[in-house]
Design an enzyme around this catalytic site. Structure first.
Site, short mmCIF file in Angstrom:
data_model
loop_
_atom_site.label_atom_id
_atom_site.label_comp_id
_atom_site.label_asym_id
_atom_site.label_seq_id
_atom_site.Cartn_x
_atom_site.Cartn_y
_atom_site.Cartn_z
N CYS A 1 7.20 2.48 -5.19
CA CYS A 1 8.17 1.44 -5.53
C CYS A 1 9.58 2.02 -5.39
CB CYS A 1 7.88 0.93 -6.94
SG CYS A 1 8.80 -0.54 -7.43
N ASP B 1 2.49 -7.43 0.04
CA ASP B 1 3.59 -6.98 -0.82
C ASP B 1 4.75 -7.97 -0.72
OD1 ASP B 1 5.75 -5.67 -2.06
OD2 ASP B 1 5.08 -3.70 -1.39
N HIS C 1 1.90 -5.21 -3.84
CA HIS C 1 2.81 -4.22 -4.38
C HIS C 1 2.13 -3.55 -5.58
CE1 HIS C 1 6.80 -2.48 -4.69
NE2 HIS C 1 6.78 -2.67 -5.99
#
Length: 283
Positions: free
Chosen positions: A132, A201, A233
């Site tokens: 991330c 994502d 994600h």
């Protein structure tokens, strides 16, 4: 391989402000070999700082024979404690993510690499990884020529130039003049990179991933680019992932990390000769 856990507090001085950054350290140990040396890995966390899932990821890497150093990114604003995986924690992490300057992020990664290289048990070979926000920071840390390899999981804000303070997202192929955004500095990368994303994502959409791949290719970076059909994600986060954790794909991605780090960080490759590789076209 056994692991010893500790931490080190290092001083940073950027944007006219002195702060103490805690680096969580996960060090492999081999009984009866006190002078064993290992490559180092800088591990950058998601927006919640060094949480349980990040620490478990660090232990997995350390157990394979790497000294892992995981800095607390938000020392500019708070202590080293992890933020909660809830709405207030998410909102706070996202707020600090864009309030913290690129200069501060760069100071953090530089100091983390400094710390690893200061250890007599480090071989001097350094990798970076993260997820991330940390995926972006791992890629950006690779702008430091001391970093030899990078594995970035679902790196956010690269394609949109939205890490640190910004006025508006910019997903253009050609960045602004004198840009300091990561995507516009990829030509400075010296090490090998593996970028990992899920096709589902929502933080890094198709066009964003395509732009990152295009810019890496244009910059002449040695890279691999992995996209997993059903991954979302945060698919490697094994706690409070909102139904997105995929252990099977996570296992595959860890093998990607081990292959790249093992080949680049643990093998004495010598000096790259720079000669173009000739690939024979055969069936």
């Amino acid at each position: 391989m056994l692991i010893k856990e500790s931490y080190a507090d290092v001083q940073t001085n950027v944007d006219g402000k002195q702060t103490s950054m805690r680096i969580f350290v996960f060090h492999p140990t081999i009984p009866q070999y006190p002078n064993a040396r290992f490559p180092g890995v800088a591990l950058f966390s998601e927006i919640y700082q060094v949480t349980g899932p990040v620490a478990r990821f660090a232990r997995q890497i350390a157990g394979q024979g790497y000294i892992v150093a995981a800095p607390s990114s938000y020392h500019d604003f708070t202590g080293p404690e992890a933020l909660a995986y809830d709405v207030p924690g998410t909102d706070q992490g996202n707020e600090w993510k864009v309030k913290k300057t690129l200069q501060s992020y760069d100071e953090d990664s530089y100091k983390t690499v400094d710390y690893l290289l200061s250890l007599p048990t480090c071989t001097g070979m350094i990798g970076s990884t993260g997820m991330c926000l940390g995926g972006h920071l791992a890629l950006r840390a690779s702008l430091d020529p001391r970093v030899n390899a990078c594995v970035a999981y679902f790196a956010t804000d690269v394609h949109s130039r939205t890490l640190g303070p910004y006025s508006a997202a910019d997903t253009s192929a050609q960045g602004p003049a004198d840009s300091t955004h990561t995507i516009d500095k990829l030509g400075e990368l010296k090490g090998e990179v593996a970028m990992i994303f899920g096709l589902k994502d929502t933080h890094v959409p198709d066009a964003g991933r395509d732009l990152i791949r295009q810019k890496l290719r244009e910059a002449g970076v040695v890279f691999s680019f992995y996209e997993f059909a059903w991954a979302q994600h945060a698919f490697i986060r094994d706690e409070l992932s909102k139904g997105r954790y995929d252990p099977a794909v996570t296992k595959i991605c860890f093998e990607v990390l081990l292959e790249l780090f093992g080949r680049v960080l643990k093998t004495d490759l010598g000096t790259k000769d720079g000669k173009p590789e000739k690939i024979e076209h055969v069936c």
